[in-house]
Design an enzyme around this catalytic site. Structure first.
Site, short mmCIF file in Angstrom:
data_model
loop_
_atom_site.label_atom_id
_atom_site.label_comp_id
_atom_site.label_asym_id
_atom_site.label_seq_id
_atom_site.Cartn_x
_atom_site.Cartn_y
_atom_site.Cartn_z
N ASP A 115 0.85 -1.19 0.00
CA ASP A 115 0.00 0.00 0.00
C ASP A 115 0.88 1.24 0.00
O ASP A 115 1.69 1.44 0.91
CB ASP A 115 -0.88 -0.05 1.27
CG ASP A 115 -1.88 1.10 1.32
OD1 ASP A 115 -2.11 1.74 0.29
OD2 ASP A 115 -2.42 1.33 2.42
N ASP A 172 -3.27 2.41 -5.75
CA ASP A 172 -2.10 2.40 -4.87
C ASP A 172 -2.03 1.20 -3.94
O ASP A 172 -1.26 1.20 -2.99
CB ASP A 172 -2.07 3.69 -4.04
CG ASP A 172 -3.09 3.69 -2.92
OD1 ASP A 172 -4.20 3.19 -3.15
OD2 ASP A 172 -2.76 4.17 -1.84
N GLU A 173 -2.82 0.18 -4.21
CA GLU A 173 -2.89 -0.94 -3.28
C GLU A 173 -3.02 -2.25 -4.04
O GLU A 173 -3.78 -2.32 -5.00
CB GLU A 173 -4.19 -0.80 -2.49
CG GLU A 173 -4.07 -0.64 -1.02
CD GLU A 173 -5.45 -0.70 -0.42
OE1 GLU A 173 -5.79 -1.73 0.17
OE2 GLU A 173 -6.20 0.29 -0.56
#
Ligand code: MG
Length: 371
Positions: free
Chosen positions: A16, A111-112
């Site tokens: 993350d 973003d993860e």
């Protein structure tokens, strides 16, 4: 039920990015380094904070907070509009780094992502060493930090990545799962929202140890079908696989008609039903998948085919009608097959600030480590 004991435990990494958009902006504008930054909508247009850095969080600024409120808490806040193309570019590079370790990569947002590295050969098979390398490569190749969590399943890997943000690396070994989970508050369990958590608390169920004291029957009586999952998660069990589907390139539905459609009017009637099906199918698009173009495909009774398309961010039925008219005119003969579709790209439309998910960008609410 525990998985078969002869199966080796899985190794799942949840990776993350730390305050992703804000981190990219700080990277690109060094004058902002060390200063509070928020990326998001305009304060005078009821915009919200999509991402803020740790300097801003020190003032109480949080993701999903109205920008006007953020500015009241931190008057020196630098407010930036999202530059989605930059974030998408960075996201693709980061995903490419992940995919150099395993094909089993499941992005959750820009973003993860989850990575299943159970069978990965890199770093002598050590998930911890792989996570360390990934962090280093994202830092040197993309210029931002990520926090990673390593655990035998998705549920615990995600909790682990939030444990020591920013720039964290937290490992939950299979042998320590039991102790780790025991102290977790129920609201940390996947699928437990505020309402369910309140219901559980009202019955004295605060932590996973409390859940374990209740039978499955009791849990079902309390929270319905979620009861069984609760019972599993409270014991650290989560068998959900990492789903490594690549981002879709397009989405479409089509129909071949038993009787050719003789005129534009009958094509239009059928088109309406197709567009409805397409809109239903589009509900499955992930938060990182955006509609870029739409198209209408036509096959005439002489088997000649034509496709008409145009740029559009939405599945507007009126636009499909216009495309249909254009396409049917090209053949000017009975229609055998009709299709409608959309081309998809890996992006989040900048105009949809309200859709920004606060939980994907924050470390807010991570519980204190067990003592
Ligand atoms: Mg994040």
């Amino acid at each position: 039920m525990p998985s078969e004991p002869f199966l080796k435990p899985r190794k799942i990494i949840h990776s993350d990015c730390d305050c992703f958009y804000a981190a990219i902006e700080a990277r690109d504008q060094p004058r902002l380094l060390g200063r509070p930054i928020a990326v998001g909508g305009r304060p005078d247009q009821r915009g919200v904070v999509a991402s803020c850095n740790y300097e801003a969080r020190a003032f109480g600024v949080r993701s999903a907070m109205p920008m006007a409120q953020a500015l009241r808490r931190c008057p020196e806040l630098t407010v930036l509009r999202p530059a989605m193309e930059k974030y998408v570019t960075a996201s693709k590079r980061i995903l490419a780094i992940y995919r150099s370790y395993t094909e089993q990569v499941e992005p959750l947002s820009l973003d993860e992502a989850f990575l299943d590295v159970t069978d990965a050969r890199h770093c002598r098979g050590s998930a911890t060493l792989m996570a360390r390398e990934i962090k280093e490569r994202v830092r040197s190749e993309v210029g931002i930090t990520v926090s990673t969590g390593i655990a035998p399943n998705k549920f615990l890997a995600k909790i682990a990545s939030a444990w020591q943000k920013p720039d964290g690396l937290t490992v939950i070994e299979p042998a320590s799962v039991d102790a780790f989970v025991a102290h977790l508050p129920v609201e940390k369990l996947f699928g437990v929202g505020a309402v369910t958590a309140a219901k559980l608390r009202a019955h004295g169920v605060l932590t996973c140890s409390d859940v374990r004291l209740r039978s499955r029957l009791e849990l079902r009586a309390l929270v319905g079908s979620l009861g069984d999952r609760l019972a599993d998660l409270a014991r650290g069990l989560d068998e959900r696989p990492v789903l490594s589907s690549r981002p879709r390139k397009s989405l479409s539905v089509e129909e071949t008609y038993v009787h050719d459609l003789g005129d534009l009017g009958s094509c239009r009637i059928e088109l309406g039903a197709l567009v409805e099906r397409l809109i239903r199918a589009a509900q499955k698009l992930g938060p990182h998948e955006a509609i870029e173009r739409i198209f209408v495909k036509i096959r005439f009774d002489d088997f000649k085919k034509t496709t008409v398309e145009r740029a559009s961010k939405t599945l507007d039925p009126e636009l499909f009608v216009a495309l249909l008219g254009e396409g049917v005119a090209r053949g000017a003969r009975p229609v055998r097959l009709l299709g409608v579709g959309a081309r998809i790209s890996l992006a989040t439309p900048a105009g949809q600030l309200a859709l920004f998910d606060a939980t994907t960008d924050g470390d807010v609410g991570a519980p204190a480590p067990p003592t």
